[in-house]
Design a protein around this motif. Structure first.
Motif, mmCIF file in Angstrom:
data_model
loop_
_atom_site.group_PDB
_atom_site.id
_atom_site.type_symbol
_atom_site.label_atom_id
_atom_site.label_comp_id
_atom_site.label_asym_id
_atom_site.label_seq_id
_atom_site.Cartn_x
_atom_site.Cartn_y
_atom_site.Cartn_z
ATOM 1 N N THR A 29 0.835 -1.204 0.000
ATOM 2 C CA THR A 29 0.000 0.000 0.000
ATOM 3 C C THR A 29 0.867 1.251 0.000
ATOM 4 N N VAL A 30 1.911 1.250 0.809
ATOM 5 C CA VAL A 30 2.822 2.401 0.849
ATOM 6 C C VAL A 30 3.491 2.594 -0.510
ATOM 7 N N LEU A 31 3.947 1.507 -1.128
ATOM 8 C CA LEU A 31 4.574 1.614 -2.448
ATOM 9 C C LEU A 31 3.583 2.135 -3.495
ATOM 10 N N ALA A 32 2.340 1.694 -3.426
ATOM 11 C CA ALA A 32 1.326 2.159 -4.375
ATOM 12 C C ALA A 32 1.058 3.649 -4.201
ATOM 13 N N VAL A 33 0.984 4.112 -2.960
ATOM 14 C CA VAL A 33 0.758 5.544 -2.705
ATOM 15 C C VAL A 33 1.918 6.370 -3.246
ATOM 16 N N VAL A 34 3.136 5.918 -3.024
ATOM 17 C CA VAL A 34 4.308 6.635 -3.545
ATOM 18 C C VAL A 34 4.264 6.671 -5.067
ATOM 19 N N ALA A 35 3.937 5.541 -5.695
ATOM 20 C CA ALA A 35 3.859 5.501 -7.154
ATOM 21 C C ALA A 35 2.774 6.444 -7.679
ATOM 22 N N LEU A 36 1.625 6.479 -7.012
ATOM 23 C CA LEU A 36 0.543 7.379 -7.449
ATOM 24 C C LEU A 36 0.939 8.843 -7.283
ATOM 25 N N ILE A 37 1.653 9.157 -6.220
ATOM 26 C CA ILE A 37 2.127 10.531 -6.028
ATOM 27 C C ILE A 37 3.064 10.927 -7.161
ATOM 28 N N LEU A 38 3.950 10.024 -7.544
ATOM 29 C CA LEU A 38 4.876 10.326 -8.642
ATOM 30 C C LEU A 38 4.142 10.426 -9.986
ATOM 31 N N ILE A 39 3.165 9.570 -10.202
ATOM 32 C CA ILE A 39 2.424 9.585 -11.470
ATOM 33 C C ILE A 39 1.626 10.879 -11.635
ATOM 34 N N TRP A 40 0.989 11.319 -10.587
ATOM 35 C CA TRP A 40 0.140 12.499 -10.678
ATOM 36 C C TRP A 40 0.925 13.798 -10.559
ATOM 37 N N GLY A 41 2.232 13.714 -10.421
ATOM 38 C CA GLY A 41 3.082 14.901 -10.484
ATOM 39 C C GLY A 41 2.901 15.879 -9.348
ATOM 40 N N VAL A 42 2.801 15.369 -8.152
ATOM 41 C CA VAL A 42 2.702 16.242 -6.991
ATOM 42 C C VAL A 42 4.023 17.005 -6.878
ATOM 43 N N ASN A 43 3.924 18.287 -6.549
ATOM 44 C CA ASN A 43 5.114 19.122 -6.434
ATOM 45 C C ASN A 43 6.030 18.553 -5.342
ATOM 46 N N ILE A 44 7.187 18.084 -5.754
ATOM 47 C CA ILE A 44 8.112 17.388 -4.850
ATOM 48 C C ILE A 44 8.639 18.333 -3.766
ATOM 49 N N LYS A 45 8.845 19.604 -4.093
ATOM 50 C CA LYS A 45 9.360 20.542 -3.090
ATOM 51 C C LYS A 45 8.375 20.728 -1.944
ATOM 52 N N GLU A 46 7.110 20.910 -2.287
ATOM 53 C CA GLU A 46 6.096 21.068 -1.239
ATOM 54 C C GLU A 46 5.888 19.758 -0.483
ATOM 55 N N LEU A 47 5.856 18.678 -1.231
ATOM 56 C CA LEU A 47 5.704 17.365 -0.599
ATOM 57 C C LEU A 47 6.912 17.046 0.272
ATOM 58 N N GLY A 48 8.096 17.442 -0.186
ATOM 59 C CA GLY A 48 9.316 17.212 0.593
ATOM 60 C C GLY A 48 9.281 17.938 1.929
ATOM 61 N N LEU A 49 8.781 19.150 1.944
ATOM 62 C CA LEU A 49 8.664 19.906 3.189
ATOM 63 C C LEU A 49 7.689 19.229 4.151
ATOM 64 N N ILE A 50 6.564 18.809 3.626
ATOM 65 C CA ILE A 50 5.567 18.139 4.471
ATOM 66 C C ILE A 50 6.117 16.815 4.990
ATOM 67 N N LEU A 51 6.706 16.017 4.089
ATOM 68 C CA LEU A 51 7.228 14.709 4.499
ATOM 69 C C LEU A 51 8.385 14.828 5.487
ATOM 70 N N SER A 52 9.246 15.821 5.297
ATOM 71 C CA SER A 52 10.364 15.977 6.240
ATOM 72 C C SER A 52 9.847 16.339 7.630
ATOM 73 N N SER A 53 8.817 17.152 7.685
ATOM 74 C CA SER A 53 8.227 17.488 8.989
ATOM 75 C C SER A 53 7.564 16.272 9.623
ATOM 76 N N VAL A 54 6.820 15.528 8.812
ATOM 77 C CA VAL A 54 6.149 14.327 9.329
ATOM 78 C C VAL A 54 7.180 13.296 9.772
ATOM 79 N N PHE A 55 8.210 13.074 8.953
ATOM 80 C CA PHE A 55 9.226 12.077 9.309
ATOM 81 C C PHE A 55 10.039 12.497 10.524
ATOM 82 N N ALA A 56 10.216 13.783 10.734
ATOM 83 C CA ALA A 56 10.914 14.234 11.943
ATOM 84 C C ALA A 56 10.122 13.850 13.194
#
Length: 181
Positions: A59-86
């Motif tokens: 499920t996690v791999l599928a979500v990551v693949a869908l995020i890449l396919i739909w072209g989510v802005n990586i910079k904005e997603l990177g900021l959110i993910l870095s905060s969540v992962f912290a």
């Protein structure tokens, strides 16, 4: 609606392919895990638990693949993910032993050096009660061991991988008992 479908045809097609592939992979891995569990005569609850872990991973791999396919802005997603992962990193650091026990439980499932009903001896100098134990249950975090006197001991899965564990046959126990007489 037609404009959306025509404008995003390749993304929709790719998303559909990803979802079909994930469903097929989940089915095949569940079937394989069940087969390994039945061949090794492992507990069905343990087999279901490992299947759930694998499903979560897909499920996690599928979500990551869908995020890449739909072209989510990586910079904005990177900021959110870095905060969540912290935040998650701090929480997981506090719970590292739980994660290591779950991981060890999955490794024990696939390597199956011992199974429920086996009699084992753990070579651990820190274990207060030495001797042989009967494996009653193998769970996600720990193993239930029963002493000959009826005492129940829960032993962490990660220690089962770190310590030397000998599978003892019943013949050896009977011979030891007859030698003492």
């Amino acid at each position: 609606m037609e404009d959306f479908i025509l404008g995003h045809y390749s993304e929709l097609l790719s998303s559909g392919i990803i979802l079909v592939v994930v469903v097929i992979l989940r089915f095949l891995t569940h079937k394989t895990v069940r087969k390994v569990g039945s061949i090794s005569e492992l507990n069905q609850a343990r087999t279901r638990l490992v299947s759930k872990y694998i499903s979560f991973g897909f499920t996690v791999l599928a979500v990551v693949a869908l995020i890449l396919i739909w072209g989510v802005n990586i910079k904005e997603l990177g900021l959110i993910l870095s905060s969540v992962f912290a935040v998650i990193g701090v929480a997981l650091f506090a719970q590292w032993s739980i994660l290591s026990n779950v991981t060890a439980g999955i490794i024990l499932f696939f390597s199956f050096p011992f199974k429920i009903g086996d009699r084992i001896q753990i070579m651990d100098k820190d274990l207060e009660t030495s001797g042989t134990y009967l494996i009653e249950d193998i769970r996600a975090y720990h193993i239930h061991l029963r002493k000959d006197n009826g005492q129940l001991v829960t032993y962490p899965n990660n220690l089962m991988l770190q310590k030397a564990v000998c599978v003892v046959s019943d013949e050896i126990i009977e011979n030891e008992g007859s030698d003492a007489i």
